[in-house]
Design an enzyme around this catalytic site. Sequence first.
Site, PDB file in Angstrom:
ATOM      1  N   ASN A   1      37.162  48.819  53.702  1.00 61.91           N
ATOM      2  CA  ASN A   1      37.798  48.404  54.950  1.00 61.91           C
ATOM      3  C   ASN A   1      38.626  49.557  55.506  1.00 61.91           C
ATOM      4  O   ASN A   1      38.630  50.649  54.944  1.00 61.91           O
ATOM      5  CB  ASN A   1      38.664  47.154  54.721  1.00 61.91           C
ATOM      6  CG  ASN A   1      39.682  47.358  53.623  1.00 61.91           C
ATOM      7  OD1 ASN A   1      40.586  48.189  53.741  1.00 61.91           O
ATOM      8  ND2 ASN A   1      39.546  46.612  52.534  1.00 61.91           N
TER       9      ASN A   1
ATOM     10  N   ASP B   1      37.332  41.085  49.651  1.00 62.71           N
ATOM     11  CA  ASP B   1      37.162  39.697  49.198  1.00 62.71           C
ATOM     12  C   ASP B   1      35.876  39.516  48.397  1.00 62.71           C
ATOM     13  O   ASP B   1      35.798  38.637  47.541  1.00 62.71           O
ATOM     14  CB  ASP B   1      37.150  38.750  50.404  1.00 62.71           C
ATOM     15  CG  ASP B   1      38.497  38.702  51.107  1.00 62.71           C
ATOM     16  OD1 ASP B   1      39.531  38.752  50.406  1.00 62.71           O
ATOM     17  OD2 ASP B   1      38.523  38.628  52.346  1.00 62.71           O
TER      18      ASP B   1
ATOM     19  N   PRO C   1      38.065  38.759  42.347  1.00 61.21           N
ATOM     20  CA  PRO C   1      39.297  38.104  41.883  1.00 61.21           C
ATOM     21  C   PRO C   1      40.438  38.350  42.871  1.00 61.21           C
ATOM     22  O   PRO C   1      40.462  39.357  43.575  1.00 61.21           O
ATOM     23  CB  PRO C   1      39.573  38.769  40.536  1.00 61.21           C
ATOM     24  CG  PRO C   1      38.893  40.105  40.614  1.00 61.21           C
ATOM     25  CD  PRO C   1      37.667  39.867  41.453  1.00 61.21           C
ATOM     26  N   ASP C   2      41.377  37.431  42.927  1.00 60.62           N
ATOM     27  CA  ASP C   2      42.508  37.485  43.866  1.00 60.62           C
ATOM     28  C   ASP C   2      43.745  37.984  43.120  1.00 60.62           C
ATOM     29  O   ASP C   2      44.387  37.224  42.389  1.00 60.62           O
ATOM     30  CB  ASP C   2      42.749  36.103  44.460  1.00 60.62           C
ATOM     31  CG  ASP C   2      43.743  36.115  45.606  1.00 60.62           C
ATOM     32  OD1 ASP C   2      44.701  36.924  45.561  1.00 60.62           O
ATOM     33  OD2 ASP C   2      43.586  35.325  46.547  1.00 60.62           O
TER      34      ASP C   2
END
Length: 404
Positions: free
Chosen positions: A207, A277, A303-304
């Site tokens: 990103n 994400d 994973p977050d």
Amino acid sequence: MAARRILLGVTGGIAAYKSAELVRLLKKSGHEVRVVMTRGAEAFVTPLTFQALSGEPVRTSLLDPEAEAGMGHIELAKWADQIVIAPASADFIARLAQGMADDLLTTLCCATEAPIAVAPAMNQAMWSNARTQRNIALLESDPQVSLWGPDQGAQACGDVGPGRMLEAARLHDLVGGTASASLAGRRVVITAGPTREPIDPVRYISNHSSGKMGYALAAAARAAGAEVVLVSGPVAVAAPAGVEVRGIMTAQDMLEEAGRAVDEGCDLFIATAAVADYRPDTFAGDKIKKSNESMNLSLVRNPDTLATIAGRSDAPFTVGFAAETRDVEHYALDKLARKKLNMIVANDVSAPGLGFNSDNNAVTVFWPQGREAIGPGPKAVLAQRLIALIADQLTDKAGPAGAI
């Protein structure tokens, strides 16, 4: 506000009159203030003015035989806890960016280990000039230097635009942010930058995150007295002085390294990183050749890191970031509640000139008892206010350092 030793550098410009008020405000807050003036500054305000306000002799020359008999410029450089250049002219900014030491003020900046804050003040055309912006970019990449301003509005010459020096009261508040020992004794873990999720040995998913906000927060937290660990994705930003940087590449790397840093002891966790994400379901060991008109990628959820840290039984005070393109408040408040965060910092990354890859930002901070809008302004300035705000909330929740 903890009292500190402030060295104020005043360069040539009509905004120099504001610096007299800044000295008065700093002295009123209990700081020790010494003033160094350039030759240009003396054309606008006399040294006697600053001497009367500061109660200290004003230095104007590197080659002052009396002062330099005891290596006065080195003594001053070591004396200062914080150097503030206000106003900082285009000429001074150019010389500072190039590392010159051809007068007392630039020599002090070369000799000091203290943080240096630069408050630009110039005509809007001079500020926008490509050469000035090139010098500004050099200073922004210097972990010792923070840019405070400039502001926008009407200028003495009649022009309107960016280039005004911040008002004395605002500069005074910023000095309070950098001088505060509000995070002394705290250990802070910050995530920053993007992650890269490999498709094959050549390509990856990522990103637009530059890491600038996270690095600015790390510098501000360090200036506030904290021990700082910065878990960073791949960025082109210089590491802040005194901050431990741990480089990672993927979202899984981020989760593991952030977890290790928190396990080692953490009072405050700030997640500014733009973690991908999703990642490719499979990794191609060799470069995928361009053989078809289209290609399908199967993605799986990453994973977050933020939710994992916030959900720990020993969770530190946790601050998240929400970069949105619409319904910013709605999504931010949902994330605050859903991930059980203590605070969340939200910004609209679709706004022109703000957010990703920009040196400027505008954010709104939400916490269960309130909210505050900060900016627009330079990320370094926003970081100072964010750290002060977070420190206040951290103290209210956990008590003095060491109580967690």
